[in-house]
Design a protein around this motif. Structure first.
Motif, mmCIF file in Angstrom:
data_model
loop_
_atom_site.group_PDB
_atom_site.id
_atom_site.type_symbol
_atom_site.label_atom_id
_atom_site.label_comp_id
_atom_site.label_asym_id
_atom_site.label_seq_id
_atom_site.Cartn_x
_atom_site.Cartn_y
_atom_site.Cartn_z
ATOM 1 N N UNK A 100 2.133 11.279 -0.835
ATOM 2 C CA UNK A 100 2.595 10.001 -1.369
ATOM 3 C C UNK A 100 3.046 10.134 -2.816
ATOM 4 N N UNK A 101 4.136 9.481 -3.151
ATOM 5 C CA UNK A 101 4.784 9.672 -4.442
ATOM 6 C C UNK A 101 3.854 9.363 -5.612
ATOM 7 N N UNK A 102 2.990 8.377 -5.462
ATOM 8 C CA UNK A 102 2.066 8.033 -6.549
ATOM 9 C C UNK A 102 1.109 9.192 -6.824
ATOM 10 N N UNK A 315 -2.049 2.041 4.276
ATOM 11 C CA UNK A 315 -0.612 1.886 4.512
ATOM 12 C C UNK A 315 -0.008 3.248 4.836
ATOM 13 N N UNK A 316 0.519 3.384 6.055
ATOM 14 C CA UNK A 316 1.177 4.608 6.504
ATOM 15 C C UNK A 316 2.678 4.420 6.345
ATOM 16 N N UNK A 317 3.340 5.377 5.716
ATOM 17 C CA UNK A 317 4.769 5.178 5.554
ATOM 18 C C UNK A 317 5.474 6.325 4.877
ATOM 19 N N UNK A 318 6.697 6.039 4.466
ATOM 20 C CA UNK A 318 7.548 7.001 3.776
ATOM 21 C C UNK A 318 6.849 7.434 2.489
ATOM 22 N N UNK A 323 4.103 2.032 -2.142
ATOM 23 C CA UNK A 323 2.986 1.381 -1.461
ATOM 24 C C UNK A 323 2.302 2.302 -0.441
ATOM 25 N N UNK A 324 2.917 3.428 -0.135
ATOM 26 C CA UNK A 324 2.381 4.330 0.892
ATOM 27 C C UNK A 324 1.090 4.990 0.413
ATOM 28 N N UNK A 325 0.071 4.935 1.256
ATOM 29 C CA UNK A 325 -1.200 5.613 0.982
ATOM 30 C C UNK A 325 -1.375 6.854 1.855
ATOM 31 N N UNK A 326 -0.805 6.835 3.040
ATOM 32 C CA UNK A 326 -0.849 7.973 3.960
ATOM 33 C C UNK A 326 0.570 8.299 4.402
ATOM 34 N N UNK A 327 1.013 9.488 4.065
ATOM 35 C CA UNK A 327 2.331 9.937 4.498
ATOM 36 C C UNK A 327 2.207 10.875 5.682
ATOM 37 N N UNK A 328 3.274 11.546 6.031
ATOM 38 C CA UNK A 328 3.247 12.493 7.151
ATOM 39 C C UNK A 328 2.577 13.798 6.750
ATOM 40 N N UNK A 329 2.218 14.591 7.742
ATOM 41 C CA UNK A 329 1.756 15.950 7.483
ATOM 42 C C UNK A 329 2.968 16.840 7.204
ATOM 43 N N UNK A 330 2.710 18.049 6.758
ATOM 44 C CA UNK A 330 3.778 18.887 6.231
ATOM 45 C C UNK A 330 4.730 19.402 7.297
ATOM 46 N N UNK A 331 4.276 19.551 8.543
ATOM 47 C CA UNK A 331 5.113 20.183 9.567
ATOM 48 C C UNK A 331 4.641 19.796 10.951
ATOM 49 N N UNK A 332 5.483 20.058 11.927
ATOM 50 C CA UNK A 332 5.099 19.835 13.324
ATOM 51 C C UNK A 332 3.901 20.715 13.681
#
Length: 485
Positions: A100-102, A315-318, A323-332
């Motif tokens: 997350x950017x923050x 908050x799951x998101x971009x 506002x995102x607290x949980x982003x994606x994992x690094x890879x498949x």
């Protein structure tokens, strides 16, 4: 969509054509789209980088021979150039690994310049030590740079971890060959741009990205004097074996399965933001996170409900959204690994109380819901093995003695936390936990204090004055009585 592409490697203070033609494609964790590419380093590139680092260390006007204040000026310029690129650095990291950017603004943008200034000042203040002897003479104790450093960093906190190594190494007078992980190379090349703009001397810093085989080649290279590695325990064992055979100094910061111990008087809701940061930060992709939550039986259901509510409401998101607290994992590949552990947690008898799958509204990106398991036995796989994703295992305990036993019943010993309303009680409990670091009602890696693990979590320390000593050799000059006078 435009991509960020590089055609050359940063070696010897310039952008140089790579030895081979292979390339590394970088994908955005949130969209799975290619966002950039760089040359993939080959053995010839490592040879060139080590040669450049060796010339910078041994040659005329060698970096290590500079007065500390002169090196400090150069590293302050480097810090300034990094700060000019702070926003772009955070954005590149967030896109690559899902941070997350923050969080990226703190770990990836603010932390590296801070470390450069901290360590360059430590070296300026260090000086020589003179000790009176017991046999009539005296001794001069010098701290000299260890030489050419091979630094290998992972993808989870790429710039923050890079500067755990670069800042003390460069401040002490060492030169560095850095091998960033293939998943996060765009930030490393931006960092190289900052080094070039700062006017770091040729060969002081070299950047050659690649996979495990390239890292192994760097570790055993005859021109390397010291290795500093952060990554998996399995890779760390292999590196330790190589360095042991070569009698080469090595610092290893490896995996973790830390315990977050909730005592029976804890105000978890009152500390929920700190608890989140200690257990699920960066999508669970940090080695020191407290992914084993130990909860007293007297409050077990309450603790499970509190943690499950936290996980369900994040908050799951971009990762680029503030506002995102949980982003994606690094890879498949990493998502498949985490999902296999979630399946194992259920098959072993864990009770799923939050998450467990992929977000329904995300059809692209390597997302996994924050997941909580209750009724986990301390011997279950998800309570013993590092998952490196947003998965928590909540384990009940009867009393403090059992809590200590469970906390210490692990192959790892990197981080941890104690949660209590009584600071004295919490500190007394923390002293009983066998780990390299532990926090009270929070967990923060402070630059002034040593960070590292015991057992399978590694050896050696980073941060603090101890992190500087790791890149220095001690030399003693024995002075006879006449000279002492």
């Amino acid at each position: 969509m435009s991509t960020i592409d590089y055609d050359k490697l940063y070696i010897g203070g310039e952008w140089r054509a790579p030895a081979g033609s292979a390339r590394i494609d970088v994908r955005a964790a949130a969209t799975e789209e290619i966002i950039g590419s760089v040359p993939e380093g080959a053995e010839g590139d490592i040879d060139a980088a080590v040669d450049a680092a060796r010339r910078a260390f041994d040659g005329p006007d060698a970096w290590g021979s500079w007065e500390p204040a002169r090196r400090q000026e150069a590293l302050h310029r480097f810090a300034d150039e990094l700060e000019k690129r702070a926003g772009e650095t955070a954005a590149r990291v967030a896109q690559q690994n899902g941070m997350p950017i923050v969080v990226a603004e703190q770990f990836e943008s603010a932390f590296p310049p801070l470390l450069l200034r901290y360590y360059s000042q430590l070296v300026v203040d260090q000086g020589e030590e003179r000790r009176p002897g017991m046999l009539g003479g005296s001794s001069v104790i010098r701290r000299e740079p260890i030489g050419v450093v091979g630094a290998i960093v992972p993808w989870n906190v790429p710039q923050g971890i890079t500067f755990l190594k670069l800042a003390p190494a460069l401040a002490s007078g060492c030169t560095v060959v850095l091998k960033p992980a293939p998943e996060t190379v765009l930030d490393a090349f931006l960092m190289a741009e900052a080094a070039l703009a700062a006017g770091l001397p040729e060969g002081v810093l070299n950047v050659v990205p690649g996979g495990r085989e390239l890292g192994a080649y760097l570790v055993e290279h005859p021109g390397v004097d010291k290795v500093s590695f952060t990554g998996s325990t399995a890779a760390g064992r292999a590196i330790a074996e190589t360095c042991g055979r070569l009698l080469r100094p090595v610092t290893l910061e490896l995996g973790g399965k830390s315990a977050a111990i909730v005592l029976d008087d804890a105000d978890l809701l009152g500390n929920i933001e700190s608890f989140f940061a200690s257990t699920l930060l960066n999508n669970g992709q940090i080695c020191w996170l407290g992914t084993r939550v130990l909860a007293p039986q007297s409050r077990y259901d309450e603790v499970v409900d509190t943690i499950s509510g936290l996980a369900s409401n994040l908050v799951i998101g971009d990762p680029l959204e503030r506002t995102t607290q949980i982003g994606p994992l690094v890879s498949q590949r990493q998502r498949e690994r985490v999902e296999s552990y979630i399946a194992k947690g259920s098959s072993d008898g864990g009770r799923l109380t939050a998450g467990g799958g992929r977000p329904a509204d995300r059809d692209r990106g390597w997302f996994v819901q924050p997941t909580v398991f209750a009724d986990v036995d301390p011997n279950h796989t998800i309570a013993q093995e590092e998952i490196f994703g947003p998965v928590l295992a909540v384990i009940p305990y009867r009393d403090e003695e059992e809590a200590v036993r469970i906390a210490n019943d692990t192959d790892y010993g990197l981080g941890g936390s104690v949660w209590t309303a009584d600071p004295e009680r919490g500190e007394a409990f923390a002293r009983k936990v066998r780990t390299g670091t532990i926090g009270l009602n929070h967990y923060v890696n402070d630059p002034t204090a040593p960070f590292g693990g015991i057992k399978s979590s590694g050896m050696g320390r980073e941060l603090g004055p101890e992190g500087l000593v790791a890149f220095q050799n001690l030399k003693t000059i024995y002075l006879p009585p006449a000279a002492a006078n």
